[in-house]
Write an enzyme that holds these catalytic residues in place. Structure first.
Site, short mmCIF file in Angstrom:
data_model
loop_
_atom_site.label_atom_id
_atom_site.label_comp_id
_atom_site.label_asym_id
_atom_site.label_seq_id
_atom_site.Cartn_x
_atom_site.Cartn_y
_atom_site.Cartn_z
N GLU A 289 27.86 -23.46 0.28
CA GLU A 289 28.93 -23.63 1.68
C GLU A 289 29.68 -24.95 1.31
O GLU A 289 29.34 -26.06 1.90
CB GLU A 289 28.13 -23.88 2.76
CG GLU A 289 27.28 -22.46 3.30
CD GLU A 289 26.71 -22.51 4.71
OE1 GLU A 289 26.22 -23.89 5.13
OE2 GLU A 289 26.46 -21.67 5.43
N GLU A 381 24.89 -14.95 3.77
CA GLU A 381 23.87 -15.65 4.56
C GLU A 381 24.48 -15.44 5.84
O GLU A 381 25.77 -15.48 6.19
CB GLU A 381 23.95 -17.18 4.28
CG GLU A 381 22.94 -17.94 5.31
CD GLU A 381 23.14 -19.45 4.96
OE1 GLU A 381 22.92 -19.76 3.67
OE2 GLU A 381 23.02 -20.32 5.87
#
Length: 463
Positions: A289, A381
């Site tokens: 991320e 995710e």
């Protein structure tokens, strides 16, 4: 997305590592094996042996044996082949780590249920603390190689994956959608990844893919590169043995610029790719991320890491994180347009998108839908709660997301396969380590919901 769930008792892990007691001190006169507890959660722990060649020559094979006291048992292990007779555990080198040069070392690890520690330890027939060479050489028969999975497992059907257009395609050239689960951070919930839980994921849940979430900071890889790399090796092998795909998740989060860990990433992925290049089931997620960094910086990072992987594994699919916690930039006011206008200069890659149904609604869904028209996308995710991984389950919005992903054949992985107290963890608190994972009784509401959707029939065309 930015999530507070990661602010947990990292100090406990650090204390466990710092306070780990070397069971057996090495001697300069022989091969030795030293034990440490890497992580202890009360009802069990993660242990590791380091086998060191203190001789003047090369060791071509090794075997470590030890006893565990009554009430303690090993539930899973990695980087060695194990056999058990009563309370005696024997570990023989794997096919790739038997040879140790003079002064070199290798490691293997395991999960213990219970609190007992190894005793009566031997390495190649001699005391683990060092001693005379064994009178009978250790076995020299080459360890068997693991045959490729056959039958009806996801890997057996689909084989080596590749990117075709904007889709993920199987060995038959057809677009497919993979569905599965992500581990929590390996430094926190190792007890949730024993043989029984992984069997449950593969057979009861019928998952296609396991995402192996290895944090870099927050008590992760940077604290013990060798140990965490070996743990990832082991979990790839566990997924392979069960016919599941394995996503190797370089879980960078804070700092948010992936270039901060560029050298570490190159070292890690070079070894992972070299070790597992022959497997058709490994995907490489090189930046979990990215946040607080522009797309140009992420692209530059990707174009330096991907060649390292390609040097060993020219066929594996690489997954590239996008800006603003893998939201295609939406969480920082951007959009998919920046990636479309300036894509990563590499082939056989996909871009990742993360969402949490309790926090991310139509604007995020629209961005992913538009991106999927022009870019190969993979949701590595997501959760059905807020971006903290906690809070109420937003089942209505979550189903809208699932419907979109199914309609576009976008693969997905849910966060997370653990018994963390937050609502996003699928197991009820205290389940991990119990050996009982199958069915819905051990699950929270989120777990029941996700399991049902993973278990729905796959569409894996073969002709």
């Amino acid at each position: 997305m930015r999530r507070w769930r990661f602010v947990v008792a990292v100090g406990g892990l650090a204390a466990a590592v710092v306070g780990a007691v070397a069971l057996l001190a090495p001697s300069a006169s022989a091969a030795t094996a030293a034990f440490v507890k890497v992580n202890d959660w009360g009802s069990g722990y993660e242990g590791r042996f380091t086998v060191t060649n203190d001789t003047a020559g090369t060791i071509t094979s090794w075997q470590v044996g030890f006893d565990l006291p009554a009430g303690s048992r090993i539930s899973s292990s990695w980087n060695a082949r194990s056999t058990t007779v009563g309370n005696r555990y024997t570990f023989d080198n794997a096919s790739w780590n038997g040879t140790i040069a003079a002064g070199g070392s290798t490691t293997f690890g395991f999960i213990v249920v219970g609190s007992g520690t190894p005793g009566n330890c031997t390495v190649n027939g001699a005391d683990c603390a060092g001693g005379p060479a064994p009178t009978t050489p250790p076995p020299t028969t080459a360890p068997p190689t693991t045959p490729p999975p056959t039958g009806t497992t996801p890997v057996a059907i689909n084989g080596q994956l590749r990117v075709c257009g904007v889709n993920l395609c199987n060995q038959h050239g057809h677009p497919i959608q993979l569905r599965g689960m992500s581990t929590h951070g390996l430094q926190w919930y190792a007890q949730c990844l024993d043989d029984a839980s992984l069997d449950t994921l593969a057979t009861d849940w019928q998952a296609d893919v396991l995402r192996i979430s290895m944090y870099i900071q927050e008590g992760g890889y940077e604290t013990d590169p060798r140990g965490f790399t070996d743990r990832v090796h082991g979990l790839i092998d566990e997924a392979t043995a069960r016919g599941m795909y394995a996503i190797v998740d370089w879980h960078m989060l804070t700092p948010g610029d992936p270039n901060y860990n560029l050298d570490r990433a190159k070292t890690f992925f070079a070894e992972i790719a070299q070790r597992h290049a022959g497997k058709p089931n490994v995907l490489y997620e090189i930046a979990n991320e990215p946040n607080g960094v522009g797309w140009a910086g992420i692209k530059s990072y990707a174009e330096q890491v991907i060649p390292v992987i390609r040097a060993a594994d020219p066929d594996g699919v690489v997954l590239v994180g996008t800006r603003a916690w893998s939201s295609l930039g939406v969480s920082e006011g951007g959009s998919e347009a920046e990636v479309i206008a300036n894509p990563v200069a590499a082939t056989n890659i996909m871009y990742t998108f993360h969402f949490y149904a309790g926090s991310h609604h139509d604007a995020y869904r629209s961005a992913l839908s538009r991106a999927a028209d022009q870019l190969p996308m993979f949701v590595t995710e997501f959760g059905i709660q807020t971006y903290t991984g906690d809070g109420a389950n937003d089942l209505v919005n979550a189903q809208l997301w699932i419907d979109l992903l199914e309609s576009r054949k976008i693969s997905w992985v849910n966060w997370n396969y653990s018994d963390d107290f937050r609502s996003g963890a699928v197991f009820r608190a205290g389940v991990c380590g119990s050996g009982s994972y199958a069915g819905t009784a051990p699950l929270k509401e989120a777990g029941v919901w996700i399991r049902e959707r993973i278990r729905s029939a796959d569409d894996f065309p073969t002709r």
